[in-house]
Design a protein around this motif. Sequence first.
Motif, PDB file in Angstrom:
ATOM      1  N   SER A   1      15.978   3.199  19.924  1.00 44.74           N
ATOM      2  CA  SER A   1      17.274   3.385  20.562  1.00 44.74           C
ATOM      3  C   SER A   1      17.878   4.695  20.091  1.00 44.74           C
ATOM      4  N   GLY A   2      18.703   5.283  20.972  1.00 48.13           N
ATOM      5  CA  GLY A   2      19.307   6.573  20.644  1.00 48.13           C
ATOM      6  C   GLY A   2      18.772   7.712  21.486  1.00 48.13           C
ATOM      7  N   ILE A   3      18.080   7.383  22.566  1.00 47.37           N
ATOM      8  CA  ILE A   3      17.460   8.433  23.376  1.00 47.37           C
ATOM      9  C   ILE A   3      18.494   9.389  23.980  1.00 47.37           C
ATOM     10  N   GLU A   4      19.707   8.896  24.220  1.00 45.56           N
ATOM     11  CA  GLU A   4      20.756   9.749  24.774  1.00 45.56           C
ATOM     12  C   GLU A   4      21.421  10.616  23.697  1.00 45.56           C
ATOM     13  N   ASP A   5      21.245  10.217  22.444  1.00 42.70           N
ATOM     14  CA  ASP A   5      22.076  10.794  21.385  1.00 42.70           C
ATOM     15  C   ASP A   5      21.319  11.469  20.249  1.00 42.70           C
ATOM     16  N   TRP A   6      19.999  11.308  20.158  1.00 47.99           N
ATOM     17  CA  TRP A   6      19.288  11.730  18.953  1.00 47.99           C
ATOM     18  C   TRP A   6      19.418  13.220  18.668  1.00 47.99           C
ATOM     19  N   GLN A   7      19.361  14.052  19.694  1.00 48.35           N
ATOM     20  CA  GLN A   7      19.464  15.494  19.457  1.00 48.35           C
ATOM     21  C   GLN A   7      20.870  15.878  19.018  1.00 48.35           C
ATOM     22  N   ARG A   8      21.863  15.324  19.713  1.00 44.00           N
ATOM     23  CA  ARG A   8      23.254  15.610  19.348  1.00 44.00           C
ATOM     24  C   ARG A   8      23.567  15.151  17.928  1.00 44.00           C
ATOM     25  N   MET A   9      22.972  14.039  17.525  1.00 41.76           N
ATOM     26  CA  MET A   9      23.251  13.491  16.206  1.00 41.76           C
ATOM     27  C   MET A   9      22.537  14.239  15.087  1.00 41.76           C
ATOM     28  N   GLY A  10      21.499  14.991  15.443  1.00 38.66           N
ATOM     29  CA  GLY A  10      20.818  15.781  14.430  1.00 38.66           C
ATOM     30  C   GLY A  10      19.456  15.276  14.008  1.00 38.66           C
ATOM     31  N   ALA A  11      18.872  14.338  14.773  1.00 37.27           N
ATOM     32  CA  ALA A  11      17.510  13.896  14.481  1.00 37.27           C
ATOM     33  C   ALA A  11      16.519  14.935  14.969  1.00 37.27           C
ATOM     34  N   MET A  12      15.329  14.926  14.386  1.00 42.14           N
ATOM     35  CA  MET A  12      14.310  15.914  14.727  1.00 42.14           C
ATOM     36  C   MET A  12      13.421  15.473  15.879  1.00 42.14           C
ATOM     37  N   MET A  13      13.170  14.164  15.978  1.00 47.52           N
ATOM     38  CA  MET A  13      12.243  13.646  16.981  1.00 47.52           C
ATOM     39  C   MET A  13      12.698  12.258  17.409  1.00 47.52           C
ATOM     40  N   TYR A  14      12.199  11.825  18.573  1.00 46.68           N
ATOM     41  CA  TYR A  14      12.522  10.496  19.082  1.00 46.68           C
ATOM     42  C   TYR A  14      11.278   9.857  19.689  1.00 46.68           C
ATOM     43  N   PHE A  15      11.094   8.556  19.415  1.00 46.76           N
ATOM     44  CA  PHE A  15       9.968   7.793  19.949  1.00 46.76           C
ATOM     45  C   PHE A  15      10.484   6.482  20.533  1.00 46.76           C
TER      46      PHE A  15
ATOM     47  N   LEU B   1       3.589  14.083   9.062  1.00 47.20           N
ATOM     48  CA  LEU B   1       3.081  15.337   9.626  1.00 47.20           C
ATOM     49  C   LEU B   1       4.067  16.487   9.402  1.00 47.20           C
ATOM     50  N   TYR B   2       5.352  16.192   9.527  1.00 48.19           N
ATOM     51  CA  TYR B   2       6.352  17.242   9.306  1.00 48.19           C
ATOM     52  C   TYR B   2       6.371  17.682   7.845  1.00 48.19           C
ATOM     53  N   LYS B   3       6.333  16.725   6.940  1.00 44.96           N
ATOM     54  CA  LYS B   3       6.417  17.062   5.516  1.00 44.96           C
ATOM     55  C   LYS B   3       5.146  17.726   4.998  1.00 44.96           C
ATOM     56  N   THR B   4       3.999  17.393   5.584  1.00 43.51           N
ATOM     57  CA  THR B   4       2.735  17.938   5.081  1.00 43.51           C
ATOM     58  C   THR B   4       2.218  19.127   5.872  1.00 43.51           C
TER      59      THR B   4
ATOM     60  N   ASN C   1       4.767  19.920  11.395  1.00 41.64           N
ATOM     61  CA  ASN C   1       4.663  19.574  12.820  1.00 41.64           C
ATOM     62  C   ASN C   1       5.908  18.860  13.324  1.00 41.64           C
ATOM     63  N   ILE C   2       6.291  19.160  14.574  1.00 40.33           N
ATOM     64  CA  ILE C   2       7.345  18.438  15.262  1.00 40.33           C
ATOM     65  C   ILE C   2       6.768  17.929  16.571  1.00 40.33           C
ATOM     66  N   ILE C   3       6.627  16.621  16.675  1.00 37.61           N
ATOM     67  CA  ILE C   3       6.015  16.011  17.852  1.00 37.61           C
ATOM     68  C   ILE C   3       6.984  16.047  19.029  1.00 37.61           C
ATOM     69  N   GLY C   4       6.499  16.421  20.189  1.00 31.81           N
ATOM     70  CA  GLY C   4       7.301  16.390  21.400  1.00 31.81           C
ATOM     71  C   GLY C   4       7.940  17.705  21.748  1.00 31.81           C
ATOM     72  N   GLY C   5       7.947  18.659  20.818  1.00 31.81           N
ATOM     73  CA  GLY C   5       8.496  19.977  21.117  1.00 31.81           C
ATOM     74  C   GLY C   5       9.943  19.944  21.571  1.00 31.81           C
TER      75      GLY C   5
END
Length: 324
Positions: free
Chosen positions: A131-145, A286-289, A292-296
Amino acid sequence: MTTRPTRTRLALSGVVFALIMAACNQATASPSGSGAVPAGPKLTIAMITHETPGDTYWDIIRAGAKAAEAHLGITLKYSSDPDFTKQATLVQNAIDSKVDGIAMTAAGPSALEAVVKAANTAGVPVVMFDSGIEDWQRMGAMMYFGSDEYIAGQALGKRIASEGGKHALCVIHQEGSTALEARCKGVGEGLKSDNMQVNGTDDASVNASIAAKLQQDPSIDWIVTMGAPVALVALQSIGTAGSKAKVATFDLNLDAANAIKDGKIALAVDAQPYLQGYLAVESLWLYKTNGNIIGGGLSTLTGPAMVDASNIGVILPFAQNHTR
């Protein structure tokens, strides 16, 4: 609620997942091909959700996350609270404990905005799922699944209408969840639909509420539930009310899969929570090692996948394994 380029994002999701799994298989394979855990820092990942007690959907999320934990050699710390304010406290606790990354749900974004900013300030990467597909970028998350719940609702509404459905009762079992509200909004674009709020932690109350509504309005010919456990309660309500309504549900579990096989539940909209749990954890590794950022910058969609009599034979063994 806005629509998106769904086909492009679905295609991206499939390609990304294939690449991830190929990379993960390569990373986890030892020189001798024995499949050793990948070398690297021993990360601690916190997974924090708004799980409702008794909802088996979250067991499948956790199964995917635990599989990623085992495959990647990390430490996974899981916690949950259906109260969004208390969920925010759990996120802050994870930040304070200096975890390496946070995978979280955001069904109540207004209660979680500040704590996601706090994670960013502390340098703790955050990804969102479910949940959060409408808001994840605005909230400051890096990726959404996850699934686009509005589009999934539209797909289900159209499917019910194509099967002759005229009037649906859309049952929301968690108050204030924007994801569940988006599902029902989408359903209502395909046919007449009434929303009903119930207490998802009290099956007897849910049963009585649905049965009373069916008795009050015999024109209701479909019940749409937001989770598999509620769908099973709805079957009881239909019997109590003497209704002939059909049941469709979002999400799947073993009991619901068996009910589909037996013709009691017409269909389920599966967001593939196992995949969400796995990818949310793996994406942080993947990001920490490897940076990588999945989904671009786009949401990675895991659904909707329709499950009905035509494909339940394929899905049922995985439901028996508690991964679908």
